[in-house]
Design a protein around this motif. Structure first.
Motif, PDB file in Angstrom:
ATOM      1  N   LEU A 109       0.928  -0.962  -0.009  1.00 39.54           N
ATOM      2  CA  LEU A 109      -0.215  -0.190   0.125  1.00 39.54           C
ATOM      3  C   LEU A 109       1.050   1.403   0.477  1.00 39.54           C
ATOM      4  CD1 LEU A 109      -2.758  -0.843   2.711  1.00 39.54           C
ATOM      5  CD2 LEU A 109      -3.489  -1.474  -0.052  1.00 39.54           C
ATOM      6  N   VAL A 110       1.781   1.278   0.843  1.00 41.89           N
ATOM      7  CA  VAL A 110       2.880   2.109   1.010  1.00 41.89           C
ATOM      8  C   VAL A 110       3.798   2.424  -0.690  1.00 41.89           C
ATOM      9  CG1 VAL A 110       4.800   2.916   2.438  1.00 41.89           C
ATOM     10  CG2 VAL A 110       2.813   2.239   3.200  1.00 41.89           C
ATOM     11  N   GLN A 111       4.156   1.592  -1.894  1.00 48.06           N
ATOM     12  CA  GLN A 111       4.794   1.542  -2.499  1.00 48.06           C
ATOM     13  C   GLN A 111       6.548   0.712  -2.371  1.00 48.06           C
ATOM     14  OE1 GLN A 111       3.388   5.109  -4.477  1.00 48.06           O
ATOM     15  NE2 GLN A 111       1.967   3.867  -5.462  1.00 48.06           N
ATOM     16  N   CYS A 112       6.059   0.011  -1.473  1.00 50.20           N
ATOM     17  CA  CYS A 112       7.971  -0.400  -1.073  1.00 50.20           C
ATOM     18  C   CYS A 112       7.838  -2.042  -0.627  1.00 50.20           C
ATOM     19  CB  CYS A 112       7.999   0.337   1.007  1.00 50.20           C
ATOM     20  SG  CYS A 112       8.110   1.074   0.297  1.00 50.20           S
ATOM     21  N   THR A 113       8.546  -2.429  -1.123  1.00 56.00           N
ATOM     22  CA  THR A 113       9.223  -3.887  -0.739  1.00 56.00           C
ATOM     23  C   THR A 113      10.208  -4.165   0.200  1.00 56.00           C
ATOM     24  OG1 THR A 113      10.546  -4.282  -3.107  1.00 56.00           O
ATOM     25  CG2 THR A 113       7.953  -4.857  -2.914  1.00 56.00           C
ATOM     26  N   VAL A 114      10.974  -5.391   0.166  1.00 58.57           N
ATOM     27  CA  VAL A 114      11.695  -5.573   1.094  1.00 58.57           C
ATOM     28  C   VAL A 114      12.726  -5.913   0.744  1.00 58.57           C
ATOM     29  CG1 VAL A 114      12.360  -7.158   3.323  1.00 58.57           C
ATOM     30  CG2 VAL A 114      10.198  -6.269   3.613  1.00 58.57           C
ATOM     31  N   VAL A 115      13.566  -5.575   0.871  1.00 55.89           N
ATOM     32  CA  VAL A 115      14.762  -5.578  -0.518  1.00 55.89           C
ATOM     33  C   VAL A 115      15.875  -6.272   0.150  1.00 55.89           C
ATOM     34  CG1 VAL A 115      15.050  -4.198  -2.021  1.00 55.89           C
ATOM     35  CG2 VAL A 115      15.721  -3.671   0.153  1.00 55.89           C
ATOM     36  N   SER A 116      16.407  -6.135   2.048  1.00 61.79           N
ATOM     37  CA  SER A 116      17.194  -7.006   2.953  1.00 61.79           C
ATOM     38  C   SER A 116      16.770  -6.871   4.563  1.00 61.79           C
ATOM     39  CB  SER A 116      18.844  -6.112   2.730  1.00 61.79           C
ATOM     40  OG  SER A 116      19.638  -6.446   3.153  1.00 61.79           O
ATOM     41  N   ALA A 117      16.792  -7.691   5.543  1.00 62.76           N
ATOM     42  CA  ALA A 117      16.593  -7.941   6.653  1.00 62.76           C
ATOM     43  C   ALA A 117      16.856  -7.966   7.595  1.00 62.76           C
ATOM     44  CB  ALA A 117      15.192  -8.879   7.041  1.00 62.76           C
ATOM     45  N   LEU A 118      17.231  -7.700   8.846  1.00 71.58           N
ATOM     46  CA  LEU A 118      18.278  -8.229   9.816  1.00 71.58           C
ATOM     47  C   LEU A 118      17.521  -8.074  11.439  1.00 71.58           C
ATOM     48  CD1 LEU A 118      21.360  -8.834  10.721  1.00 71.58           C
ATOM     49  CD2 LEU A 118      21.369  -6.301  10.533  1.00 71.58           C
ATOM     50  N   GLY A 119      17.830  -8.781  12.824  1.00 70.17           N
ATOM     51  CA  GLY A 119      17.290  -8.610  13.214  1.00 70.17           C
ATOM     52  C   GLY A 119      18.084  -9.146  14.661  1.00 70.17           C
ATOM     53  N   ASN A 120      17.637  -9.624  15.658  1.00 71.74           N
ATOM     54  CA  ASN A 120      18.326  -9.337  16.806  1.00 71.74           C
ATOM     55  C   ASN A 120      17.071 -10.435  18.051  1.00 71.74           C
ATOM     56  OD1 ASN A 120      17.947  -7.062  18.259  1.00 71.74           O
ATOM     57  ND2 ASN A 120      19.396  -6.885  17.985  1.00 71.74           N
ATOM     58  N   GLN A 121      17.152 -10.191  19.040  1.00 73.88           N
ATOM     59  CA  GLN A 121      16.469 -10.232  20.150  1.00 73.88           C
ATOM     60  C   GLN A 121      15.518  -9.646  20.651  1.00 73.88           C
ATOM     61  OE1 GLN A 121      20.216 -10.227  20.961  1.00 73.88           O
ATOM     62  NE2 GLN A 121      20.312  -9.974  23.222  1.00 73.88           N
ATOM     63  N   HIS A 122      16.149  -8.429  19.722  1.00 76.43           N
ATOM     64  CA  HIS A 122      14.809  -6.844  20.749  1.00 76.43           C
ATOM     65  C   HIS A 122      13.926  -6.023  19.512  1.00 76.43           C
ATOM     66  CE1 HIS A 122      17.791  -6.465  23.924  1.00 76.43           C
ATOM     67  NE2 HIS A 122      19.017  -6.372  23.527  1.00 76.43           N
ATOM     68  N   PHE A 123      14.706  -6.495  18.355  1.00 83.03           N
ATOM     69  CA  PHE A 123      13.779  -6.288  17.436  1.00 83.03           C
ATOM     70  C   PHE A 123      14.244  -6.885  16.025  1.00 83.03           C
ATOM     71  CE2 PHE A 123      17.301  -3.252  16.813  1.00 83.03           C
ATOM     72  CZ  PHE A 123      17.616  -2.654  15.856  1.00 83.03           C
ATOM     73  N   ASP A 124      12.849  -6.370  14.938  1.00 81.66           N
ATOM     74  CA  ASP A 124      13.236  -6.659  13.351  1.00 81.66           C
ATOM     75  C   ASP A 124      13.587  -5.239  12.883  1.00 81.66           C
ATOM     76  OD1 ASP A 124      13.344  -9.473  13.930  1.00 81.66           O
ATOM     77  OD2 ASP A 124      11.139  -9.190  14.045  1.00 81.66           O
ATOM     78  N   SER A 125      14.130  -5.660  11.787  1.00 75.84           N
ATOM     79  CA  SER A 125      14.885  -4.505  10.959  1.00 75.84           C
ATOM     80  C   SER A 125      14.752  -4.708   9.247  1.00 75.84           C
ATOM     81  CB  SER A 125      16.030  -3.839  11.412  1.00 75.84           C
ATOM     82  OG  SER A 125      17.328  -4.325  10.274  1.00 75.84           O
ATOM     83  N   TYR A 126      14.258  -3.770   8.613  1.00 69.68           N
ATOM     84  CA  TYR A 126      14.176  -3.938   6.739  1.00 69.68           C
ATOM     85  C   TYR A 126      14.801  -3.012   5.748  1.00 69.68           C
ATOM     86  CZ  TYR A 126      10.828  -7.422   8.932  1.00 69.68           C
ATOM     87  OH  TYR A 126      10.309  -8.632   9.570  1.00 69.68           O
ATOM     88  N   VAL A 127      15.788  -2.993   5.738  1.00 72.10           N
ATOM     89  CA  VAL A 127      15.666  -2.428   4.806  1.00 72.10           C
ATOM     90  C   VAL A 127      14.809  -2.377   2.916  1.00 72.10           C
ATOM     91  CG1 VAL A 127      16.735  -0.895   2.621  1.00 72.10           C
ATOM     92  CG2 VAL A 127      17.597  -2.276   5.016  1.00 72.10           C
ATOM     93  N   LEU A 128      13.935  -1.294   2.972  1.00 74.36           N
ATOM     94  CA  LEU A 128      13.122  -1.379   1.995  1.00 74.36           C
ATOM     95  C   LEU A 128      13.657  -0.718   0.638  1.00 74.36           C
ATOM     96  CD1 LEU A 128      10.361  -0.758   4.290  1.00 74.36           C
ATOM     97  CD2 LEU A 128      10.809  -2.585   3.843  1.00 74.36           C
ATOM     98  N   SER A 129      12.946  -1.443  -0.294  1.00 76.60           N
ATOM     99  CA  SER A 129      13.537  -0.919  -1.873  1.00 76.60           C
ATOM    100  C   SER A 129      12.797   1.091  -1.571  1.00 76.60           C
ATOM    101  CB  SER A 129      11.902  -0.654  -3.175  1.00 76.60           C
ATOM    102  OG  SER A 129      10.408  -0.792  -2.266  1.00 76.60           O
ATOM    103  N   GLU A 130      12.940   2.034  -2.205  1.00 73.51           N
ATOM    104  CA  GLU A 130      12.711   3.130  -2.334  1.00 73.51           C
ATOM    105  C   GLU A 130      13.514   3.674  -2.070  1.00 73.51           C
ATOM    106  OE1 GLU A 130      10.803   5.396  -4.368  1.00 73.51           O
ATOM    107  OE2 GLU A 130       9.637   4.175  -5.147  1.00 73.51           O
TER     108      GLU A 130
END
Lengths: 63, 270
Positions: free
Chosen positions: A42-63
């Protein structure tokens, strides 16, 4: 002049949630990847890469 | 662009002509399926370089605020929208915040750094070489190392990506803290951002900001801090000024749901 696609300045949104249950556990991290992808669509992004640890998840998005 | 998902918090930051605010309702709905209810929201952005290119609901800050007001529950009643000005007419800081309860002192604060007019030699490092035989991950890793981004916080794990033909994004994670960098290196509208979270117990956040700005040597820098102490804002100012930049403005505003937001702008002395 409108040169779409080259806008640098980002929009940033922070949402905070709470639960009546004192034990939240992993909370929002329980959301499956497909659900996140649907929102990102809906936002017009997609996930291109991801990394997480025991505290949270992070995603690098397109755009 | 970046997305961070914590057990009770979502942070999403997108650039270009993305329609970020369309994520508000779906995220609230998804959280509800986990019995989580929204208690606070904060939306921030700088001044768009190409505001005419922005689609609904981002055609103006007024439209964004109306959209947010229409898409959040009524119990987020401590609301305020404000545009914090600077002496640079093209740089102002747009903030909308809303919460169920009034803000009370938090140990965490957010730092959002926006940089324009990047040094051309440094910006060139964020262009891919044609037919370099790399994918976005490996090219991103190379940029992270070549530019010194990996030295901003040596303790962090980095997830980086290089876009084709140019552009770069990275997320860094260090315990429960994130930081992120996004780069649009094209000459004429070059832009980079750095964002991180600090706590009152951290002593080195201003130093991280300094290192991040040094990667790009921009002509103009803005630093927006949310919920930080005056002392910390002053440290940010000193850190950026140590790079030879001059503080052009210091503005602040109070938000019932977010505390104090300080917006500083700097330009090179050249």
């Amino acid at each position: 002049m409108a040169v779409s696609g080259f806008e640098g300045f980002e929009k940033r949104l922070e949402l905070e949630f709470s639960c009546h249950d004192p034990v939240i556990g992993i909370g929002l991290r329980e959301l499956d990847f497909k659900s996140l992808e649907q929102v990102l669509h809906l936002v017009q992004c997609t996930v291109v890469s991801a990394l997480g640890n025991q505290h949270f998840d992070s995603y690098v998005l397109s755009e | 662009s970046s997305l961070f998902v914590y057990p009770t918090k979502i942070i999403i930051k997108t650039c270009g002509t993305t329609q970020l605010l369309k994520s508000v309702q779906p995220f609230i709905h998804l959280a509800r399926t986990l019995n989580l209810h929204i208690v606070a929201l904060r939306y921030t952005r700088g001044s768009f370089i190409f505001p005419q290119a922005q689609p609904h609901p981002h055609t103006s800050f007024h439209e964004e605020v109306v959209y947010l007001e229409d898409n959040i529950p009524a119990n987020l009643c401590y609301r305020k929208a404000s545009v914090i000005p600077s002496k640079l007419t093209s740089h102002s800081w747009h903030v909308f915040s809303a919460a169920v309860v009034e803000y009370s002192d938090d140990i965490l604060y957010t730092v959002e750094v926006c940089m324009t007019d990047l040094d051309q030699t440094l910006a060139r490092k964020f262009f891919r070489h044609p037919n370099d035989g790399k994918n976005g991950d490996s090219a991103g890793r190379e940029m992270t190392e070549a530019t010194g981004i990996n030295r901003i916080n040596p303790n962090a794990q980095i997830c980086d990506f290089a876009f084709d033909p140019c552009g770069y994004s990275m997320n860094a994670i260090d315990g429960d803290r994130y930081s992120t960098i996004h780069v649009t290196p094209e000459d004429g509208f070059s832009y980079a951002s750095f964002e991180c979270v600090g706590s009152v117990y951290d002593g080195d956040i201003a130093d991280m900001v300094k290192k991040a700005v040094k990667v790009f040597c921009p002509g103009t820098v803005s630093v927006a801090t949310t919920s930080a102490s005056n002392d910390m804002c002053l440290r940010m100012k000193n850190a950026v000024e140590q790079l030879g930049m001059k503080c052009r403005s210091w503005s602040m505003d109070e938000f019932p749901a977010a505390g104090t937001v300080v917006f500083q702008t700097f330009t090179t002395r050249r």
